[in-house]
Design a protein around this motif. Structure first.
Motif, PDB file in Angstrom:
ATOM      1  N   ARG A 113      -0.780  10.819   4.896  1.00 51.67           N
ATOM      2  CA  ARG A 113      -1.480  11.410   6.047  1.00 51.67           C
ATOM      3  C   ARG A 113      -1.101  12.877   6.085  1.00 51.67           C
ATOM      4  NH1 ARG A 113      -3.667   7.779   9.739  1.00 51.67           N
ATOM      5  NH2 ARG A 113      -2.785   5.704   9.647  1.00 51.67           N
ATOM      6  N   TRP A 123       4.925   3.782   2.378  1.00 54.09           N
ATOM      7  CA  TRP A 123       4.808   2.576   1.574  1.00 54.09           C
ATOM      8  C   TRP A 123       4.900   1.428   2.552  1.00 54.09           C
ATOM      9  CZ3 TRP A 123       7.620   6.818   0.271  1.00 54.09           C
ATOM     10  CH2 TRP A 123       7.306   7.433  -0.943  1.00 54.09           C
ATOM     11  N   SER A 124       3.954   0.516   2.502  1.00 53.86           N
ATOM     12  CA  SER A 124       3.986  -0.611   3.428  1.00 53.86           C
ATOM     13  C   SER A 124       3.689  -1.899   2.674  1.00 53.86           C
ATOM     14  CB  SER A 124       2.967  -0.413   4.552  1.00 53.86           C
ATOM     15  OG  SER A 124       1.660  -0.363   4.030  1.00 53.86           O
ATOM     16  N   GLU A 132       0.832  -1.204   0.000  1.00 50.70           N
ATOM     17  CA  GLU A 132       0.000   0.000   0.000  1.00 50.70           C
ATOM     18  C   GLU A 132       0.866   1.252   0.000  1.00 50.70           C
ATOM     19  OE1 GLU A 132      -3.856  -1.718   2.441  1.00 50.70           O
ATOM     20  OE2 GLU A 132      -2.579  -0.239   3.418  1.00 50.70           O
ATOM     21  N   SER A 183       0.180   5.220   0.952  1.00 53.64           N
ATOM     22  CA  SER A 183      -0.821   6.104   1.548  1.00 53.64           C
ATOM     23  C   SER A 183      -0.163   7.389   2.032  1.00 53.64           C
ATOM     24  CB  SER A 183      -1.527   5.406   2.707  1.00 53.64           C
ATOM     25  OG  SER A 183      -0.597   5.064   3.704  1.00 53.64           O
ATOM     26  N   ALA A 188      -7.865   4.584  -6.177  1.00 53.09           N
ATOM     27  CA  ALA A 188      -8.191   5.385  -4.995  1.00 53.09           C
ATOM     28  C   ALA A 188      -9.217   6.464  -5.293  1.00 53.09           C
ATOM     29  CB  ALA A 188      -6.926   6.024  -4.441  1.00 53.09           C
ATOM     30  N   ARG A 217      -5.847   9.321   6.851  1.00 55.90           N
ATOM     31  CA  ARG A 217      -5.047   8.492   5.955  1.00 55.90           C
ATOM     32  C   ARG A 217      -5.789   8.360   4.631  1.00 55.90           C
ATOM     33  NH1 ARG A 217      -4.864   2.763   4.843  1.00 55.90           N
ATOM     34  NH2 ARG A 217      -2.783   2.175   4.186  1.00 55.90           N
ATOM     35  N   LEU A 220      -5.504   6.252   1.130  1.00 60.80           N
ATOM     36  CA  LEU A 220      -4.874   5.177   0.383  1.00 60.80           C
ATOM     37  C   LEU A 220      -4.825   5.584  -1.080  1.00 60.80           C
ATOM     38  CD1 LEU A 220      -3.755   2.279   0.251  1.00 60.80           C
ATOM     39  CD2 LEU A 220      -6.113   1.518  -0.108  1.00 60.80           C
ATOM     40  N   ARG A 258      -2.702   3.895  -3.508  1.00 63.25           N
ATOM     41  CA  ARG A 258      -2.504   2.743  -4.385  1.00 63.25           C
ATOM     42  C   ARG A 258      -2.322   1.500  -3.531  1.00 63.25           C
ATOM     43  NH1 ARG A 258      -1.801   1.088  -9.625  1.00 63.25           N
ATOM     44  NH2 ARG A 258      -0.271  -0.546  -9.867  1.00 63.25           N
ATOM     45  N   ALA A 259      -2.821   0.387  -4.036  1.00 57.28           N
ATOM     46  CA  ALA A 259      -2.629  -0.900  -3.388  1.00 57.28           C
ATOM     47  C   ALA A 259      -2.482  -1.959  -4.464  1.00 57.28           C
ATOM     48  CB  ALA A 259      -3.812  -1.221  -2.472  1.00 57.28           C
TER      49      ALA A 259
END
Length: 144
Positions: free
Chosen positions: A22, A103-104, A18, A20, A131, A32, A34, A36-37
């Motif tokens: 903030r 980025w996670s 993901e 995101s 999104a 938050r 999002l 792109r995922a």
């Protein structure tokens, strides 16, 4: 005596990625968003995705985070690949003014999706997300 054929479970492991942001809102906290995922098949694919995005946005980061991002691009992603391969989640964050970007990636199990009686599942079953939630927005052929 032959044993009946049993198809594989179809469950596959992958990583969910993901991107995101903030930004402190006026008043209460921050929200938050999002942006792109997507899924990745390997920890290396995760790092390719994150590295490309970080390099694109690098010039907009705050000076301290720009320096940290350069160091991460040179050395840090190998630790991230190892952590992801060990089944741990990973995140890289940076600030651009009041906005924090992240980025996670985390390990996930994907279950197989079955075809319906009327045919294959629609485009909404694909792993990438849009999104944009604007009314009437067209994303890849489906309406939101």
């Amino acid at each position: 005596m032959s044993r009946p054929h049993r198809p594989g479970s179809g469950i596959r492991s992958a990583w969910w990625c993901e991107f995101s942001t903030r930004t402190p809102a006026f008043g209460d906290g921050d929200e938050r968003v999002l942006l792109r995922a997507q899924s990745a098949e390997t920890p290396t694919q995760v790092m390719v995705w994150i590295r490309l995005a970080v390099r694109v946005l690098l010039s907009g980061f705050d000076p301290r985070d720009t320096e940290r991002a350069y160091h991460w691009l040179d050395h840090g992603q190998w630790e991230a690949v190892a952590r992801l391969a060990d089944g741990e989640p990973y995140a890289f964050t940076a600030a651009a003014g009041r906005t924090h970007v992240e980025w996670s990636a985390r390990p996930v199990l994907f279950l197989p999706l079955a075809h319906t009686a009327t045919g294959p599942l629609g485009r909404c079953a694909e792993p990438a997300l849009c999104a944009c939630t604007a009314r009437g927005h067209r994303c890849g052929g489906h309406r939101r």
